[in-house]
Design an enzyme around this catalytic site. Structure first.
Site, mmCIF file in Angstrom:
data_model
loop_
_atom_site.group_PDB
_atom_site.id
_atom_site.type_symbol
_atom_site.label_atom_id
_atom_site.label_comp_id
_atom_site.label_asym_id
_atom_site.label_seq_id
_atom_site.Cartn_x
_atom_site.Cartn_y
_atom_site.Cartn_z
ATOM 1 N N LEU A 8 10.970 -12.343 -17.168
ATOM 2 C CA LEU A 8 11.152 -13.506 -16.306
ATOM 3 C C LEU A 8 10.992 -13.070 -14.850
ATOM 4 C CD1 LEU A 8 14.171 -15.264 -18.070
ATOM 5 C CD2 LEU A 8 11.725 -15.312 -18.623
ATOM 6 N N ALA A 9 9.980 -13.637 -14.178
ATOM 7 C CA ALA A 9 9.642 -13.210 -12.817
ATOM 8 C C ALA A 9 9.254 -14.398 -11.951
ATOM 9 C CB ALA A 9 8.501 -12.194 -12.869
ATOM 10 N N ARG A 15 17.757 -15.364 -1.155
ATOM 11 C CA ARG A 15 18.596 -14.471 -0.353
ATOM 12 C C ARG A 15 17.837 -13.246 0.162
ATOM 13 N NH1 ARG A 15 23.746 -12.865 -3.429
ATOM 14 N NH2 ARG A 15 22.678 -13.520 -5.326
ATOM 15 N N GLN A 75 5.948 -21.077 -14.703
ATOM 16 C CA GLN A 75 7.059 -22.025 -14.666
ATOM 17 C C GLN A 75 6.956 -22.777 -13.348
ATOM 18 O OE1 GLN A 75 11.017 -20.354 -14.288
ATOM 19 N NE2 GLN A 75 11.992 -22.090 -15.324
ATOM 20 N N TYR A 103 14.315 -9.145 -17.304
ATOM 21 C CA TYR A 103 14.229 -9.792 -15.991
ATOM 22 C C TYR A 103 13.458 -8.887 -15.032
ATOM 23 C CZ TYR A 103 17.582 -13.231 -17.616
ATOM 24 O OH TYR A 103 18.196 -14.243 -18.328
ATOM 25 N N ASN A 169 28.058 -9.967 -19.427
ATOM 26 C CA ASN A 169 26.719 -10.359 -19.875
ATOM 27 C C ASN A 169 25.651 -9.939 -18.866
ATOM 28 O OD1 ASN A 169 24.627 -11.715 -21.275
ATOM 29 N ND2 ASN A 169 24.920 -13.525 -19.991
ATOM 30 N N TYR A 348 -7.470 17.349 12.111
ATOM 31 C CA TYR A 348 -7.739 16.276 11.152
ATOM 32 C C TYR A 348 -8.928 16.686 10.291
ATOM 33 C CZ TYR A 348 -9.506 12.018 9.069
ATOM 34 O OH TYR A 348 -9.967 11.097 8.166
ATOM 35 N N ALA A 362 -7.108 25.419 15.612
ATOM 36 C CA ALA A 362 -6.333 24.306 16.157
ATOM 37 C C ALA A 362 -7.232 23.284 16.835
ATOM 38 C CB ALA A 362 -5.316 24.835 17.155
#
Length: 450
Positions: A8-9, A15, A75, A103, A169, A348, A362
């Protein structure tokens, strides 16, 4: 018996105060939904169905990236957990076997817990997952009679005696597919929220004379995430567990609480991880390596005996062979650093290969991007690249070659050659004094005008 996994997502996660669907917020840099899917994968499900709602397209994209066979049920209205499971009816059409409901915001479920649920299902019609709560608070209580689950009582409806129960639960369950949908069809929404609750199937099952039981797990496995505070707490739980596992496997963490791990980080024994190191997704570090402080690694492979950092960054595609050295303020991206090669300072190296025993001075940069396309630099074995060399890709430097300090390399350097490409120095006697005098006079006029 075959198994189907339903996750279930669909929830928005109000919140969380976020535009991102709740189940896509990451723990250890992996979306919570993916954690749940990986937990359920231990059951080798014949079908996996993700119920989406808020942010359905984004959730579906993550789900199918993790498991391309995953089916998506939508859903459209969030009318409760039983209503959410009901949306999987079409995806599970013709399926005969057990359905396990998880869940997407409960990321820490362990494989052995799911296996125990399936084992209990062999002797019961409906299995609920419960946990002993340190602080039961407002969790629904599981009222047991021996091994039989009599009912689930919500806190607001519980008597003082029932509120004293600490077996709570989690909301997760396992049930035969046909029986589950039959139970769901009977769930009513005559409650204050007007929603169809999945927990109501326990009472309905008992009324039908079905056998219902509950399996217990550690409370930490049922930790749900509903807020940013919960998310931070869940990530902390993961980090603490992952660090402890590494220590048990023989990895030295000099300051464990400062090391941040991704869900898939792999580190071999006798590796030393200094303080304040961050591991992004896709990192493997072989045994006996050293990762020094304040380094950041992502999508890379570090071989045995290599040393990285301090203050180094390994980006995706970085491949370090044995005993390679990557020093402070060095960034490596999509590049292979061969055995014994050194990139020790302020450089780099991107879209490149550096041969065995080569030394990169360097300030060296592989200039790999022309504004449209990336180009590759190939540096051979035993090459000495002088400090502040710019290698303008595509370019090759042959074995045993050298570049002079400050050289801009724009064409291939043959093996054993010395490349020198820099402007001739010209000293102008007395010009420094004249220039300073001129600048000071200009500043004085400007200041006076101000």
């Amino acid at each position: 018996m075959s198994t189907a996994l339903v996750i279930l997502a669909a929830g928005k996660g109000t919140r969380m105060h976020s535009d991102i669907p709740k189940v896509l917020h990451p723990i250890a840099q992996v979306p919570m939904l993916v954690h749940a899917m990986r937990a359920g994968a231990i059951l080798s499900p014949e079908r996996t169905v993700i119920v989406t709602g808020h942010g359905a397209e984004a959730v579906a994209k993550v789900a199918t990236a993790e498991d391309e066979a995953a089916q998506i049920a939508v859903q459209d209205e969030q009318l409760g957990t039983a209503h959410a499971v009901a949306q999987t009816r079409e995806a599970l059409d013709g399926f005969t076997g057990d359905v396990v409901v998880l869940y997407g915001d409960t990321p820490f479920l362990q494989p052995d817990t799911l296996e125990r649920m399936i084992a209990a299902r062999a002797e019961n019609d409906l299995v609920i997952l419960g946990f002993e709560a340190a602080d039961p608070a407002r969790y629904g209580r599981l009222v047991m009679n021996g091994d039989s689950l009599e009912r689930i009582v919500e806190f607001k409806d519980a008597s003082d005696e029932e509120r004293a129960i600490t077996f709570c639960n989690s909301g997760l369950l396992a049930c035969d597919a046909q029986a589950l949908f039959s139970l769901i069809d009977t769930v009513r929404n005559d409650n204050a929220a007007g929603e169809y609750y999945l927990t109501d199937v326990v009472e309905i099952a008992r009324a039908r004379g079905l056998k219902v039981t509950a399996v217990a797990c550690d409370e930490a496995q049922t930790l749900g995430v509903n807020s940013r505070t919960d998310l931070a707490a869940a990530d902390a739980v993961f980090q603490a567990s992952a660090r402890a596992e590494l220590l048990d496997l023989g990895v030295t963490l000099m300051a464990p609480d400062t090391v941040y791990l991704a869900a898939d980080t792999v580190i071999g024994r006798d590796t030393v991880i200094e303080p304040n190191v961050v591991f992004g997704p896709g990192v493997t570090v072989e045994s006996g390596a050293t990762i020094r402080s304040f380094s950041h690694l992502e999508g890379c492979h570090v071989s045995r005996g290599s040393i990285v950092g301090p203050y180094a960054r390994l980006r995706p595609g970085a491949e370090l062979a044995e005993n390679a050295r990557i020093g402070n303020f060095v960034e490596i991206k999509n590049a292979e650093i061969a055995e014994g090669a050194k990139v020790n300072h302020l450089s780099y190296i991107g879209d490149a290969s550096v041969g065995a025993a080569s030394n990169i001075g360097a300030g060296t940069i592989t200039c790999n991007y022309d504004g449209v396309m990336k180009h590759r630099t190939t540096i051979g074995e035993n090459v000495f690249v002088g400090s502040n060399t710019m290698l303008v890709a595509p370019v090759k430097v042959g074995d045993g070659a050298m570049t002079a300090t400050g050289t801009v390399v724009t064409r291939d350097v043959e093996p054993g050659a010395l490349a020198v490409a820099r402007a001739k120095q010209d000293n102008k006697p007395g010009y420094a004094r004249k220039l300073f005098d001129m600048l000071k006079a200009k500043k004085a006029r400007r200041d006076k005008g101000a």
